[in-house]
Design a protein around this motif. Sequence first.
Motif, mmCIF file in Angstrom:
data_model
loop_
_atom_site.group_PDB
_atom_site.id
_atom_site.type_symbol
_atom_site.label_atom_id
_atom_site.label_comp_id
_atom_site.label_asym_id
_atom_site.label_seq_id
_atom_site.Cartn_x
_atom_site.Cartn_y
_atom_site.Cartn_z
ATOM 1 N N UNK A 69 0.925 -1.315 -0.135
ATOM 2 C CA UNK A 69 -0.128 0.009 -0.297
ATOM 3 C C UNK A 69 0.953 1.431 0.011
ATOM 4 N N UNK A 70 -0.106 2.967 -0.104
ATOM 5 C CA UNK A 70 0.786 3.179 -0.493
ATOM 6 C C UNK A 70 0.991 4.202 1.077
ATOM 7 N N UNK A 71 0.418 4.335 2.084
ATOM 8 C CA UNK A 71 0.566 4.420 3.290
ATOM 9 C C UNK A 71 1.447 3.025 4.128
ATOM 10 N N UNK A 72 2.642 4.177 5.164
ATOM 11 C CA UNK A 72 2.857 2.985 6.033
ATOM 12 C C UNK A 72 2.712 3.375 7.398
ATOM 13 N N UNK A 73 3.060 2.563 7.917
ATOM 14 C CA UNK A 73 3.374 1.440 7.731
ATOM 15 C C UNK A 73 2.163 0.165 7.263
ATOM 16 N N UNK A 74 0.929 0.882 7.219
ATOM 17 C CA UNK A 74 -0.337 0.017 6.500
ATOM 18 C C UNK A 74 -1.286 1.059 6.333
ATOM 19 N N UNK A 75 -2.540 1.123 5.736
ATOM 20 C CA UNK A 75 -3.479 1.565 5.585
ATOM 21 C C UNK A 75 -4.388 1.822 6.906
ATOM 22 N N UNK A 76 -5.265 2.999 7.176
ATOM 23 C CA UNK A 76 -5.749 2.977 8.479
ATOM 24 C C UNK A 76 -6.393 2.188 8.473
ATOM 25 N N UNK A 77 -6.069 1.333 9.537
ATOM 26 C CA UNK A 77 -7.147 0.427 10.000
ATOM 27 C C UNK A 77 -7.425 -0.106 11.274
ATOM 28 N N UNK A 78 -8.845 0.694 11.725
ATOM 29 C CA UNK A 78 -9.355 0.837 13.283
ATOM 30 C C UNK A 78 -10.229 -0.765 13.463
ATOM 31 N N UNK A 79 -10.144 -1.428 14.261
ATOM 32 C CA UNK A 79 -11.628 -2.193 15.204
ATOM 33 C C UNK A 79 -12.691 -1.488 15.535
#
Length: 326
Positions: A160-170
Amino acid sequence: MPVSIVRFNLVDPAATPESLSARYKAAVEMAAYADDRGMSTVQTEEHHGVANNWLPSPFTFAGAVFGATRRIAVTVSAIIGPLHDPLRLAEDIAVLDLLSGGRLVTVAGIGYRPEEYGQFDVEWKRRGKLQDELLETLLAAWTGEEFEYRGRTVRVTPRPFTQPHPLLLVGGSSKAAARRAARLGLPFFPSAHLPELETYYKEQLLEHGTEGWTMMPAAVTPLLHVAEDPDRVWAEHGEHFLHEALTYASWQSGDIKSAVRSGATTVDELREEGVYRILTPDQCVEQGLDSYVLHPLAGGMPIDEGWRSLHLFCESVLPRLDDQGA
């Protein structure tokens, strides 16, 4: 400055294929207009097999929005995690993250409708374990390195573009969801204003030695429609808000907590309750909210009425919110 959100779930209980196509195209055009006027976020969501045509494919919709916009974020709130193939989802989110330059926000919940699990032949009782696998797989996949998945070695590309990873919420309203987020070092998105659950999440962060933060709805998070004459809109279109409110209420059992929860059974009760609010521009500014959630196409609202609401918000409310934050 408050956050400004335009929400789309594309519900239309009386839709034809032609009218629903027009609604989808209008939503993308509205997102582009909102982007040009400086709104913060497009919010969308996922439900399946609903007679009123509730949007089932939020990432496809997000891709269309990204293609029509330059700055606005898209928050998918929420996906029903266990219904997704983990590897395929990792690829889809990575591609959207690259296309948008990092504007995608994904909230992963487990849902609350067993019939959706039945539609996809996914075992309801395994939803917690499946959610754990999904989140762990996404985080491993986005490294671009090989990893073990269901007994085989796999690798997901592109990164992905975003590092360390795309914004992911629970997302969720349970302690299990808070523990899951803390264990993985992911942000937590309670489905309602639940300060005690936020406290528990912070305790779990300390226990697991991880870092995270909470994106929690305010105590009051009404869904808004802006009109010069609210009485007219309630009289002519209140049924659309009531349809959505009744649909939500039919899905929510006593242990489900939601920021959008109505007990109304009539349009008059809905208006009095305040979960859905039709306001003049002046009344809208006076709300003093942390986030303004505009819902221009709620419950099958006619497209032209949705445009009137969005125009009024962007031209007569949003600049004044900017002034308040200056």
